[in-house]
Design a protein around this motif. Structure first.
Motif, PDB file in Angstrom:
ATOM      1  N   PRO A  26       7.144 -63.393   7.578  1.00 38.91           N
ATOM      2  CA  PRO A  26       5.819 -63.394   8.221  1.00 38.91           C
ATOM      3  C   PRO A  26       5.862 -62.574   9.513  1.00 38.91           C
ATOM      4  O   PRO A  26       6.760 -62.755  10.339  1.00 38.91           O
ATOM      5  CB  PRO A  26       5.559 -64.871   8.506  1.00 38.91           C
ATOM      6  N   VAL A  27       4.918 -61.678   9.675  1.00 43.17           N
ATOM      7  CA  VAL A  27       4.939 -60.778  10.832  1.00 43.17           C
ATOM      8  C   VAL A  27       3.559 -60.688  11.480  1.00 43.17           C
ATOM      9  O   VAL A  27       2.541 -60.974  10.868  1.00 43.17           O
ATOM     10  CB  VAL A  27       5.391 -59.355  10.441  1.00 43.17           C
ATOM     11  N   THR A  28       3.595 -60.285  12.755  1.00 40.52           N
ATOM     12  CA  THR A  28       2.387 -59.908  13.491  1.00 40.52           C
ATOM     13  C   THR A  28       2.441 -58.404  13.691  1.00 40.52           C
ATOM     14  O   THR A  28       3.495 -57.848  13.989  1.00 40.52           O
ATOM     15  CB  THR A  28       2.338 -60.616  14.854  1.00 40.52           C
ATOM     16  N   VAL A  29       1.309 -57.745  13.529  1.00 41.59           N
ATOM     17  CA  VAL A  29       1.281 -56.285  13.654  1.00 41.59           C
ATOM     18  C   VAL A  29       0.280 -55.855  14.709  1.00 41.59           C
ATOM     19  O   VAL A  29      -0.621 -56.610  15.099  1.00 41.59           O
ATOM     20  CB  VAL A  29       0.937 -55.614  12.304  1.00 41.59           C
ATOM     21  N   THR A  30       0.445 -54.626  15.171  1.00 38.50           N
ATOM     22  CA  THR A  30      -0.457 -54.054  16.162  1.00 38.50           C
ATOM     23  C   THR A  30      -0.637 -52.577  15.864  1.00 38.50           C
ATOM     24  O   THR A  30       0.022 -52.018  14.965  1.00 38.50           O
ATOM     25  CB  THR A  30       0.092 -54.248  17.583  1.00 38.50           C
ATOM     26  N   THR A  31      -1.516 -51.938  16.603  1.00 33.96           N
ATOM     27  CA  THR A  31      -1.711 -50.493  16.501  1.00 33.96           C
ATOM     28  C   THR A  31      -1.476 -49.863  17.860  1.00 33.96           C
ATOM     29  O   THR A  31      -1.360 -50.560  18.872  1.00 33.96           O
ATOM     30  CB  THR A  31      -3.137 -50.159  16.015  1.00 33.96           C
ATOM     31  N   TYR A 239      16.402 -46.368  19.827  1.00 32.62           N
ATOM     32  CA  TYR A 239      15.213 -47.210  19.767  1.00 32.62           C
ATOM     33  C   TYR A 239      14.512 -46.988  18.432  1.00 32.62           C
ATOM     34  O   TYR A 239      14.546 -45.884  17.873  1.00 32.62           O
ATOM     35  CB  TYR A 239      14.260 -46.890  20.919  1.00 32.62           C
ATOM     36  N   TRP A 240      13.838 -48.023  17.949  1.00 29.34           N
ATOM     37  CA  TRP A 240      13.095 -47.896  16.709  1.00 29.34           C
ATOM     38  C   TRP A 240      11.998 -48.958  16.641  1.00 29.34           C
ATOM     39  O   TRP A 240      11.981 -49.904  17.431  1.00 29.34           O
ATOM     40  CB  TRP A 240      14.012 -48.007  15.494  1.00 29.34           C
ATOM     41  N   VAL A 241      11.096 -48.756  15.681  1.00 31.26           N
ATOM     42  CA  VAL A 241      10.052 -49.736  15.402  1.00 31.26           C
ATOM     43  C   VAL A 241      10.041 -49.991  13.905  1.00 31.26           C
ATOM     44  O   VAL A 241      10.612 -49.219  13.120  1.00 31.26           O
ATOM     45  CB  VAL A 241       8.659 -49.250  15.865  1.00 31.26           C
ATOM     46  N   MET A 242       9.393 -51.078  13.502  1.00 33.81           N
ATOM     47  CA  MET A 242       9.197 -51.369  12.087  1.00 33.81           C
ATOM     48  C   MET A 242       7.746 -51.036  11.739  1.00 33.81           C
ATOM     49  O   MET A 242       6.811 -51.687  12.210  1.00 33.81           O
ATOM     50  CB  MET A 242       9.514 -52.829  11.778  1.00 33.81           C
ATOM     51  N   LEU A 243       7.577 -49.991  10.934  1.00 32.50           N
ATOM     52  CA  LEU A 243       6.257 -49.468  10.575  1.00 32.50           C
ATOM     53  C   LEU A 243       5.867 -49.960   9.194  1.00 32.50           C
ATOM     54  O   LEU A 243       6.670 -49.899   8.251  1.00 32.50           O
ATOM     55  CB  LEU A 243       6.300 -47.938  10.597  1.00 32.50           C
ATOM     56  N   LEU A 244       4.635 -50.460   9.083  1.00 33.60           N
ATOM     57  CA  LEU A 244       4.167 -50.909   7.778  1.00 33.60           C
ATOM     58  C   LEU A 244       3.890 -49.709   6.871  1.00 33.60           C
ATOM     59  O   LEU A 244       3.077 -48.837   7.204  1.00 33.60           O
ATOM     60  CB  LEU A 244       2.893 -51.755   7.921  1.00 33.60           C
ATOM     61  N   LYS A 245       4.616 -49.674   5.734  1.00 35.52           N
ATOM     62  CA  LYS A 245       4.392 -48.628   4.730  1.00 35.52           C
ATOM     63  C   LYS A 245       3.185 -48.980   3.877  1.00 35.52           C
ATOM     64  O   LYS A 245       2.416 -48.118   3.448  1.00 35.52           O
ATOM     65  CB  LYS A 245       5.649 -48.491   3.877  1.00 35.52           C
ATOM     66  N   ILE A 278       2.228 -51.416  13.398  1.00 32.99           N
ATOM     67  CA  ILE A 278       3.592 -51.618  13.869  1.00 32.99           C
ATOM     68  C   ILE A 278       3.847 -53.122  14.021  1.00 32.99           C
ATOM     69  O   ILE A 278       3.008 -53.857  14.556  1.00 32.99           O
ATOM     70  CB  ILE A 278       3.830 -50.929  15.231  1.00 32.99           C
ATOM     71  N   VAL A 279       5.027 -53.578  13.587  1.00 29.10           N
ATOM     72  CA  VAL A 279       5.376 -55.001  13.649  1.00 29.10           C
ATOM     73  C   VAL A 279       5.754 -55.373  15.084  1.00 29.10           C
ATOM     74  O   VAL A 279       6.534 -54.678  15.729  1.00 29.10           O
ATOM     75  CB  VAL A 279       6.544 -55.318  12.705  1.00 29.10           C
ATOM     76  N   THR A 280       5.178 -56.482  15.566  1.00 32.38           N
ATOM     77  CA  THR A 280       5.496 -56.953  16.922  1.00 32.38           C
ATOM     78  C   THR A 280       6.226 -58.292  16.941  1.00 32.38           C
ATOM     79  O   THR A 280       6.837 -58.643  17.943  1.00 32.38           O
ATOM     80  CB  THR A 280       4.210 -57.091  17.768  1.00 32.38           C
ATOM     81  N   SER A 281       6.163 -59.055  15.868  1.00 31.23           N
ATOM     82  CA  SER A 281       6.945 -60.289  15.768  1.00 31.23           C
ATOM     83  C   SER A 281       7.469 -60.416  14.350  1.00 31.23           C
ATOM     84  O   SER A 281       6.822 -59.968  13.400  1.00 31.23           O
ATOM     85  CB  SER A 281       6.105 -61.520  16.136  1.00 31.23           C
ATOM     86  N   GLY A 282       8.659 -60.995  14.214  1.00 30.69           N
ATOM     87  CA  GLY A 282       9.316 -61.041  12.913  1.00 30.69           C
ATOM     88  C   GLY A 282      10.145 -59.800  12.653  1.00 30.69           C
ATOM     89  O   GLY A 282      10.650 -59.608  11.544  1.00 30.69           O
ATOM     90  N   ILE A 294       1.630 -60.320   6.443  1.00 31.40           N
ATOM     91  CA  ILE A 294       0.929 -60.214   7.721  1.00 31.40           C
ATOM     92  C   ILE A 294       0.203 -61.522   8.021  1.00 31.40           C
ATOM     93  O   ILE A 294      -0.615 -61.989   7.228  1.00 31.40           O
ATOM     94  CB  ILE A 294      -0.083 -59.052   7.686  1.00 31.40           C
ATOM     95  N   ILE A 295       0.534 -62.102   9.177  1.00 29.32           N
ATOM     96  CA  ILE A 295      -0.119 -63.358   9.568  1.00 29.32           C
ATOM     97  C   ILE A 295      -1.111 -63.174  10.705  1.00 29.32           C
ATOM     98  O   ILE A 295      -1.957 -64.024  10.948  1.00 29.32           O
ATOM     99  CB  ILE A 295       0.915 -64.433   9.966  1.00 29.32           C
ATOM    100  N   ASN A 296      -1.008 -62.049  11.412  1.00 27.11           N
ATOM    101  CA  ASN A 296      -1.932 -61.804  12.523  1.00 27.11           C
ATOM    102  C   ASN A 296      -1.858 -60.341  12.937  1.00 27.11           C
ATOM    103  O   ASN A 296      -0.831 -59.698  12.776  1.00 27.11           O
ATOM    104  CB  ASN A 296      -1.593 -62.690  13.723  1.00 27.11           C
TER     105      ASN A 296
END
Length: 299
Positions: A26-31, A239-245, A278-282, A294-296
């Motif tokens: 479960p993840v939270t995402v942002t833009t 550094y890196w981020v987790m991007l939703l494909k 972009i994932v911000t939690s999880g 995606i939970i939020n």
């Protein structure tokens, strides 16, 4: 045919087992945000009354009235104490009988010399005091605000009459004005104290610890992400981020970061667009590719 059937059935079992053990996070995402970023330094401060006014006896005698209580709010000119000399107590009435116009024996009033709050009352009615004794202490509300401790190298970013925000422990903030640089630094920490005067009538308890942000620079029209979206190795060289494909898969994307503050970080490369999620939690401690739910969504 029998052998093929057995092998096919076995493969289906293995595939089903893989699907059952596949972890969905479960993840939270942002833009991204492209409004810019403020680079600031956050320092701690303490709510203080930098002037504490002592109320002193102006004559020697007995306290005949006390109109002051600890924590009382008082205005300048309010009568707090009355004092009579021992001579006026002993002879006052007899002398006044001889000549009422003398008004001998009238108590001397001691008034507040400032606006503020009484923090100490040192005498009671009937006490004998000497001239100059401290009867009470008042925290001067005209000199009430926040004292911050600033590393000397940050002093260049603070100016007299500059407006700064004071952040309280409950999450609210109050505007304050830089009023005075205390002309000394702490010998050990090499920090200088600066006094900020509150711009509101809200009264905060003395010694409350707050934080103040000192702006250092500003960059506009850049891509930024919340601090929680940025991951790094232990020595912070990568550094890196987790991007939703897609809605169910996130992949690792290396990034180059730039300016950052306590809340957001500039992304120099790659150039994400406003539709990227972009994932911000999880996102902590995961592999290069993960299955997500995606939970939020936040900004």
């Amino acid at each position: 045919m029998v052998l093929f059937s057995v092998l096919f059935h076995s493969c289906n079992k293995k595939e089903a087992a893989v699907k059952e053990t596949e972890t969905i996070i479960p993840v939270t995402v942002t833009t991204i945000d492209n409004k810019g970023i403020d680079d600031f330094e956050e320092v701690s401060g303490t709510v203080s009354y930098i002037v504490k006014t002592p109320i002193k006896a102006i004559i020697t005698g007995y306290v005949t009235a006390v109109n002051a209580t600890t924590n009382d709010k008082v205005a300048k000119g309010k009568r707090l104490f009355s004092i009579k000399t021992k001579e006026s107590i002993a002879l006052g009435n007899d002398v006044n009988k001889l000549d009422p116009n003398l008004h001998f024996g009238t108590a001397v009033s001691i008034a507040s010399s400032s606006n503020g709050f009484i923090t100490a009352v040192n005498v009671e009615k009937g006490n004998y005091v000497q001239e100059g004794d401290i009867l009470a202490v008042i925290n001067d509300s005209d000199n009430y605000g926040v004292v911050i401790n600033v590393p000397f190298e940050l002093k260049k970013y603070v100016l007299v009459n500059q407006q700064l925000s004071v952040y309280l422990p409950d999450g609210t903030s109050i505007s304050a004005t830089v009023k005075q640089f205390i002309p000394s630094v702490d010998a050990m920490s090499q920090m200088q104290s600066i006094f900020l005067k509150m711009n509101s009538n809200q009264v905060l308890p003395e010694n409350l610890i707050v934080s103040v942000r000192i702006p250092k620079s500003n960059k506009s029209d850049i891509i930024t992400l919340p601090k929680a979206a940025i991951l790094s190795n232990e020595i912070e060289t990568e550094y890196w981020v987790m991007l939703l494909k897609n809605d169910s898969t996130a992949i690792k994307v290396p990034v180059q970061i730039g300016l950052k503050n306590q809340e957001r970080t500039e992304i120099i490369t790659p150039k994400f667009n406003v539709r990227d999620r972009i994932v911000t939690s999880g996102n902590y401690g995961v592999g290069d590719t993960i299955k997500v739910k995606i939970i939020n969504s936040t900004k």
